[in-house]
Design an enzyme around this catalytic site. Structure first.
Site, PDB file in Angstrom:
ATOM      1  N   GLY A   1       0.817  -1.202   0.000  1.00 39.40           N
ATOM      2  CA  GLY A   1       0.000   0.000   0.000  1.00 39.40           C
ATOM      3  C   GLY A   1       0.852   1.254   0.000  1.00 39.40           C
ATOM      4  O   GLY A   1       2.022   1.249   0.392  1.00 39.40           O
ATOM      5  N   ALA A   2       0.256   2.350  -0.461  1.00 39.98           N
ATOM      6  CA  ALA A   2       0.925   3.656  -0.429  1.00 39.98           C
ATOM      7  C   ALA A   2      -0.029   4.668   0.172  1.00 39.98           C
ATOM      8  O   ALA A   2      -0.161   5.788  -0.292  1.00 39.98           O
ATOM      9  CB  ALA A   2       1.351   4.075  -1.840  1.00 39.98           C
ATOM     10  N   GLY A   3      -0.715   4.236   1.228  1.00 43.40           N
ATOM     11  CA  GLY A   3      -1.619   5.124   1.948  1.00 43.40           C
ATOM     12  C   GLY A   3      -0.880   5.916   3.004  1.00 43.40           C
ATOM     13  O   GLY A   3       0.335   6.108   2.927  1.00 43.40           O
TER      14      GLY A   3
ATOM     15  N   GLY B   1       1.871   3.249   5.271  1.00 40.83           N
ATOM     16  CA  GLY B   1       2.873   2.643   4.405  1.00 40.83           C
ATOM     17  C   GLY B   1       3.498   3.639   3.456  1.00 40.83           C
ATOM     18  O   GLY B   1       4.701   3.605   3.190  1.00 40.83           O
TER      19      GLY B   1
ATOM     20  N   ASN C   1      -2.809  -2.924  14.300  1.00 39.05           N
ATOM     21  CA  ASN C   1      -3.225  -2.887  15.695  1.00 39.05           C
ATOM     22  C   ASN C   1      -3.684  -4.271  16.147  1.00 39.05           C
ATOM     23  O   ASN C   1      -4.107  -5.091  15.343  1.00 39.05           O
ATOM     24  CB  ASN C   1      -4.370  -1.890  15.886  1.00 39.05           C
TER      25      ASN C   1
ATOM     26  N   LYS D   1       0.475  -1.458  23.695  1.00 38.14           N
ATOM     27  CA  LYS D   1      -0.176  -0.541  22.764  1.00 38.14           C
ATOM     28  C   LYS D   1      -1.641  -0.921  22.575  1.00 38.14           C
ATOM     29  O   LYS D   1      -2.514  -0.044  22.510  1.00 38.14           O
ATOM     30  CB  LYS D   1       0.534  -0.544  21.406  1.00 38.14           C
TER      31      LYS D   1
ATOM     32  N   GLU E   1     -12.231  -0.994  12.663  1.00 38.57           N
ATOM     33  CA  GLU E   1     -11.598  -2.246  13.080  1.00 38.57           C
ATOM     34  C   GLU E   1     -12.223  -2.761  14.386  1.00 38.57           C
ATOM     35  O   GLU E   1     -11.524  -3.084  15.345  1.00 38.57           O
ATOM     36  CB  GLU E   1     -10.099  -2.046  13.260  1.00 38.57           C
TER      37      GLU E   1
END
Length: 314
Positions: A7-9, A12, A105, A188, A271
């Site tokens: 991905g290139a969001g 990423g 996550n 986390k 999510e």
């Protein structure tokens, strides 16, 4: 080290762009529409740490990934609800010596990756970044906070994790090699589940909840339930980490919210199962004497949102 960025969001795209900026051998696995956009405009990052324009970022689509050969490292930063399709897409890039670094996550993605590729190929990892993809396709990085943590899940200092660490150093983010990466991933998760749970349940920022009657008590009860699950799983948050988390989660006047709340407010996907549902399922299995009332209320609210969203977008 040949590195595939899935991905290139916002996530990423940012880390991949900074690696490419430093001369790393990086390729972005993207969908056809994103590939066309990057071919036309390049990959643009707007950041307090410095803007960046990559005029011709190397990209590949899933249908041509098999032609690109195997990669040494795969950085996986998709949303949990896209994990199954991401696993299918990246499979041709995985060879005998490929390491997969997921920064999702929660924890259940490790089970899915282990089942598909073998646990020996899957590192532990997490990241912290405030970024989004702007309407023009650029990545907008919104604060100087930008970290990525990684490590072998057994705590060893392998040659491959040392190589990953060397590649990450000196760039415009904060890298850290951890010897206790599973512990940190659980810590986390406890923090995120509390933050996402409270702010989505109340549809408000931390400071707004604290200002309301019994707001602090609600956040503390939610944090306690999440902590029970972690402890029952063998990863009770360390005292200093838990104390710092509680201070952030109950700070008066704080405008802190979870990205999940922002997703709900923009009527996006969330999510719910990966961050909250899986936590409840583990708790019910490992600590059946605990009712997890607050977590259950959070999950019910999130699933109700998903049902409404599905109905309204049908």
């Amino acid at each position: 080290m040949r590195t595939l960025i899935v991905g290139a969001g916002a996530t990423g795209g940012y880390y991949g762009a900074r690696l490419a900026e430093a001369g790393a051998d990086v390729t972005f696995l993207v969908r056809p529409a994103r590939a066309a956009k990057l071919a036309a405009d390049g990959l643009n990052v707007r950041s307090p740490l410095g803007d960046l324009h990559l005029p011709d970022p190397p990209t590949v689509t899933a249908d041509h990934l098999g032609e690109a050969g195997r990669f040494d490292l795969i950085l996986l930063s998709c949303k949990a609800y896209d994990l199954d399709s991401a696993i299918s897409d990246l499979a041709p890039a995985v060879g005998a010596d490929t390491a997969i670094l997921p920064v999702l996550n929660g924890m259940s993605h490790l089970d899915a990756l282990d089942a598909q590729f073998g646990a020996e190929r899957v590192l532990g990892g997490s990241c912290a970044i405030a970024a989004t993809v702007a309407p023009d396709g650029a990545i907008r990085h919104m604060s100087e906070l930008c970290s990525i943590t990684y490590g072998e899940r057994d705590g060893s200092r392998s040659a491959r994790i040392e190589a990953v660490d060397a590649m990450m150093r000196g760039l415009k983010f904060q890298p850290r090699l951890s010897d206790v990466i599973l512990q940190e991933m659980w810590e986390k998760w406890v923090f995120l589940a509390t933050l996402a749970g409270a702010t989505t349940l109340m549809r408000a920022a931390v400071g707004d909840i604290v200002a309301a009657p019994e707001g602090t008590a609600l956040i503390e009860a939610l944090h306690a339930e999440c902590t029970i699950v972690a402890a029952s799983s063998g990863f009770e948050p360390r005292a200093i980490v838990a104390e710092r988390a509680r201070a952030q989660l109950t700070a008066a006047g704080s405008t802190f919210t979870a990205s999940m709340l922002r997703d709900i407010e923009s009527k996006g996907r969330i999510e719910a199962d990966h961050v909250i549902g899986d936590l409840i399922a583990r708790g019910q299995r490992l600590a059946p004497e605990v009712s997890f009332q607050v977590l259950t209320a959070v999950y019910t609210g999130l699933k109700a949102y998903e049902a409404r969203r599905a109905r309204e977008t049908a």
